[in-house]
Motif scaffolding. Structure first.
Motif, PDB file in Angstrom:
ATOM      1  N   ILE A  84      13.101   3.089 -84.603  1.00 52.54           N
ATOM      2  CA  ILE A  84      13.846   3.525 -83.207  1.00 52.54           C
ATOM      3  C   ILE A  84      12.711   3.796 -82.467  1.00 52.54           C
ATOM      4  O   ILE A  84      12.924   3.380 -80.963  1.00 52.54           O
ATOM      5  CB  ILE A  84      14.832   4.566 -83.722  1.00 52.54           C
ATOM      6  CG1 ILE A  84      15.820   3.890 -84.367  1.00 52.54           C
ATOM      7  CG2 ILE A  84      15.378   5.132 -82.197  1.00 52.54           C
ATOM      8  CD1 ILE A  84      17.049   5.079 -85.206  1.00 52.54           C
ATOM      9  N   THR A 129      11.879   2.193 -78.442  1.00 56.94           N
ATOM     10  CA  THR A 129      11.927   2.953 -77.304  1.00 56.94           C
ATOM     11  C   THR A 129      10.858   2.572 -76.364  1.00 56.94           C
ATOM     12  O   THR A 129      11.080   2.623 -75.170  1.00 56.94           O
ATOM     13  CB  THR A 129      11.920   4.304 -77.431  1.00 56.94           C
ATOM     14  OG1 THR A 129      10.663   4.582 -77.952  1.00 56.94           O
ATOM     15  CG2 THR A 129      13.278   5.007 -77.905  1.00 56.94           C
ATOM     16  N   TYR A 176      16.298  11.878 -70.180  1.00 53.89           N
ATOM     17  CA  TYR A 176      15.810  11.611 -71.476  1.00 53.89           C
ATOM     18  C   TYR A 176      15.677  13.183 -72.251  1.00 53.89           C
ATOM     19  O   TYR A 176      16.020  13.204 -73.600  1.00 53.89           O
ATOM     20  CB  TYR A 176      14.476  11.153 -71.468  1.00 53.89           C
ATOM     21  CG  TYR A 176      14.129   9.828 -70.825  1.00 53.89           C
ATOM     22  CD1 TYR A 176      15.362   8.972 -70.847  1.00 53.89           C
ATOM     23  CD2 TYR A 176      13.056   9.356 -70.227  1.00 53.89           C
ATOM     24  CE1 TYR A 176      15.049   7.898 -70.079  1.00 53.89           C
ATOM     25  CE2 TYR A 176      12.809   8.264 -69.697  1.00 53.89           C
ATOM     26  CZ  TYR A 176      14.166   7.161 -69.514  1.00 53.89           C
ATOM     27  OH  TYR A 176      13.851   6.247 -68.590  1.00 53.89           O
ATOM     28  N   LEU A 196      19.276  13.898 -73.575  1.00 55.38           N
ATOM     29  CA  LEU A 196      19.248  13.345 -74.905  1.00 55.38           C
ATOM     30  C   LEU A 196      19.060  14.107 -76.141  1.00 55.38           C
ATOM     31  O   LEU A 196      19.567  13.945 -77.308  1.00 55.38           O
ATOM     32  CB  LEU A 196      18.877  11.912 -74.832  1.00 55.38           C
ATOM     33  CG  LEU A 196      19.222  10.962 -73.697  1.00 55.38           C
ATOM     34  CD1 LEU A 196      18.530   9.590 -73.935  1.00 55.38           C
ATOM     35  CD2 LEU A 196      20.508  10.742 -73.758  1.00 55.38           C
ATOM     36  N   LEU A 221      22.065  15.756 -77.962  1.00 54.16           N
ATOM     37  CA  LEU A 221      23.110  15.186 -78.811  1.00 54.16           C
ATOM     38  C   LEU A 221      22.291  14.551 -80.081  1.00 54.16           C
ATOM     39  O   LEU A 221      21.398  14.004 -80.097  1.00 54.16           O
ATOM     40  CB  LEU A 221      23.533  14.026 -77.839  1.00 54.16           C
ATOM     41  CG  LEU A 221      24.008  14.314 -76.655  1.00 54.16           C
ATOM     42  CD1 LEU A 221      24.337  13.101 -75.863  1.00 54.16           C
ATOM     43  CD2 LEU A 221      25.551  15.084 -77.015  1.00 54.16           C
ATOM     44  N   ALA A 273      23.094  12.272 -81.945  1.00 51.02           N
ATOM     45  CA  ALA A 273      23.001  10.831 -82.015  1.00 51.02           C
ATOM     46  C   ALA A 273      21.838  10.298 -81.181  1.00 51.02           C
ATOM     47  O   ALA A 273      21.465   8.982 -81.658  1.00 51.02           O
ATOM     48  CB  ALA A 273      24.455  10.465 -81.687  1.00 51.02           C
ATOM     49  N   THR A 274      21.285  10.960 -80.468  1.00 53.06           N
ATOM     50  CA  THR A 274      20.428  10.355 -79.609  1.00 53.06           C
ATOM     51  C   THR A 274      18.897  11.023 -79.664  1.00 53.06           C
ATOM     52  O   THR A 274      18.056  10.709 -78.790  1.00 53.06           O
ATOM     53  CB  THR A 274      20.892  10.409 -78.040  1.00 53.06           C
ATOM     54  OG1 THR A 274      21.033  11.752 -77.434  1.00 53.06           O
ATOM     55  CG2 THR A 274      22.095   9.473 -77.781  1.00 53.06           C
ATOM     56  N   GLN A 275      18.841  11.827 -80.348  1.00 56.13           N
ATOM     57  CA  GLN A 275      17.639  12.749 -80.545  1.00 56.13           C
ATOM     58  C   GLN A 275      16.657  11.880 -81.023  1.00 56.13           C
ATOM     59  O   GLN A 275      15.391  12.176 -80.245  1.00 56.13           O
ATOM     60  CB  GLN A 275      17.525  13.745 -81.556  1.00 56.13           C
ATOM     61  CG  GLN A 275      18.572  15.153 -81.239  1.00 56.13           C
ATOM     62  CD  GLN A 275      18.868  16.064 -82.088  1.00 56.13           C
ATOM     63  OE1 GLN A 275      18.729  15.844 -83.379  1.00 56.13           O
ATOM     64  NE2 GLN A 275      19.170  17.267 -81.769  1.00 56.13           N
ATOM     65  N   VAL A 307      15.937   8.652 -80.164  1.00 54.65           N
ATOM     66  CA  VAL A 307      15.601   8.016 -78.962  1.00 54.65           C
ATOM     67  C   VAL A 307      15.083   8.848 -77.903  1.00 54.65           C
ATOM     68  O   VAL A 307      13.922   8.345 -77.198  1.00 54.65           O
ATOM     69  CB  VAL A 307      17.023   7.252 -78.605  1.00 54.65           C
ATOM     70  CG1 VAL A 307      16.823   6.770 -76.854  1.00 54.65           C
ATOM     71  CG2 VAL A 307      17.532   6.263 -79.306  1.00 54.65           C
ATOM     72  N   ALA A 308      15.578  10.190 -77.883  1.00 58.18           N
ATOM     73  CA  ALA A 308      14.859  11.046 -76.864  1.00 58.18           C
ATOM     74  C   ALA A 308      13.492  11.413 -77.251  1.00 58.18           C
ATOM     75  O   ALA A 308      12.856  11.377 -76.194  1.00 58.18           O
ATOM     76  CB  ALA A 308      15.767  12.240 -76.615  1.00 58.18           C
ATOM     77  N   LEU A 362      11.303   8.216 -76.094  1.00 61.89           N
ATOM     78  CA  LEU A 362      11.300   8.114 -74.706  1.00 61.89           C
ATOM     79  C   LEU A 362      10.243   9.174 -73.927  1.00 61.89           C
ATOM     80  O   LEU A 362       9.336   8.852 -73.272  1.00 61.89           O
ATOM     81  CB  LEU A 362      12.601   8.057 -73.975  1.00 61.89           C
ATOM     82  CG  LEU A 362      13.481   6.822 -74.345  1.00 61.89           C
ATOM     83  CD1 LEU A 362      14.975   7.244 -73.863  1.00 61.89           C
ATOM     84  CD2 LEU A 362      13.098   5.655 -73.594  1.00 61.89           C
TER      85      LEU A 362
END
Length: 159
Positions: free
Chosen positions: A60, A64, A99, A102, A105, A107-109, A111-112, A115
């Motif tokens: 993941i 990014t 970013y 994010l 959350l 679910a988006t950690q 990805v954050a 980024l």
């Protein structure tokens, strides 16, 4: 971006001839550090922050890097002396707080983290370029942001 408040405070310097590239070598220290931070260090981040699923987290984090698709909107597409932070839409000073949000959350950690670390890596590259290219710094949006913050704080703007 046109209308960017940071951009409006940046004074462009006239080029003094052809720009000299940082290092024409493919395996320069800067190149090795930059791509090491993009491809190797995310494995460390995955192992430290997401040990139970580090392989998935690593993939993941690598995914990014799709953030760099915004480079396709620039002319020229690739300029080794251009600082991408603050220049490209997905690298903009408006995107960074999004970013960061994010991170809140679950679910988006991952990805954050990917980024934000990508932008940190690109910032390191920008600073490396600035250390030997005054024109690069003078034309960067990082300089404009720095002066905007200085003005906001009531400090002297540095040219």
């Amino acid at each position: 971006m046109e209308g960017d408040t940071v951009r409006s405070t940046t004074r462009l310097m006239a080029p003094r001839g052809p720009r000299q590239y940082a290092s024409p070598k493919l395996f320069s220290a800067q190149t090795l550090v930059h791509y090491g931070l993009h491809f190797v260090f995310p494995a460390v981040l995955a192992l430290v922050f997401f040990p139970g699923m580090w392989q998935t987290a690593y993939l993941i984090l690598l995914a990014t890097m799709a953030i760099d698709l915004d480079h396709l909107l620039a002319k020229p597409i690739f300029d080794p002396l251009r600082c991408s932070v603050g220049y490209h839409p997905l690298h903009s000073f408006y995107a960074i707080p999004v970013y960061a949000l994010l991170l809140l959350l679950p679910a988006t950690q991952i990805v954050a983290v990917g980024l934000l670390f990508h932008l940190l890596t690109d910032t390191v590259d920008c600073l490396w370029n600035f250390s030997h290219c005054q024109e690069c710094y003078a034309n960067s949006r990082i300089r404009g942001l720095r002066n905007w913050v200085r003005k906001l704080l009531g400090r002297e703007v540095i040219d």
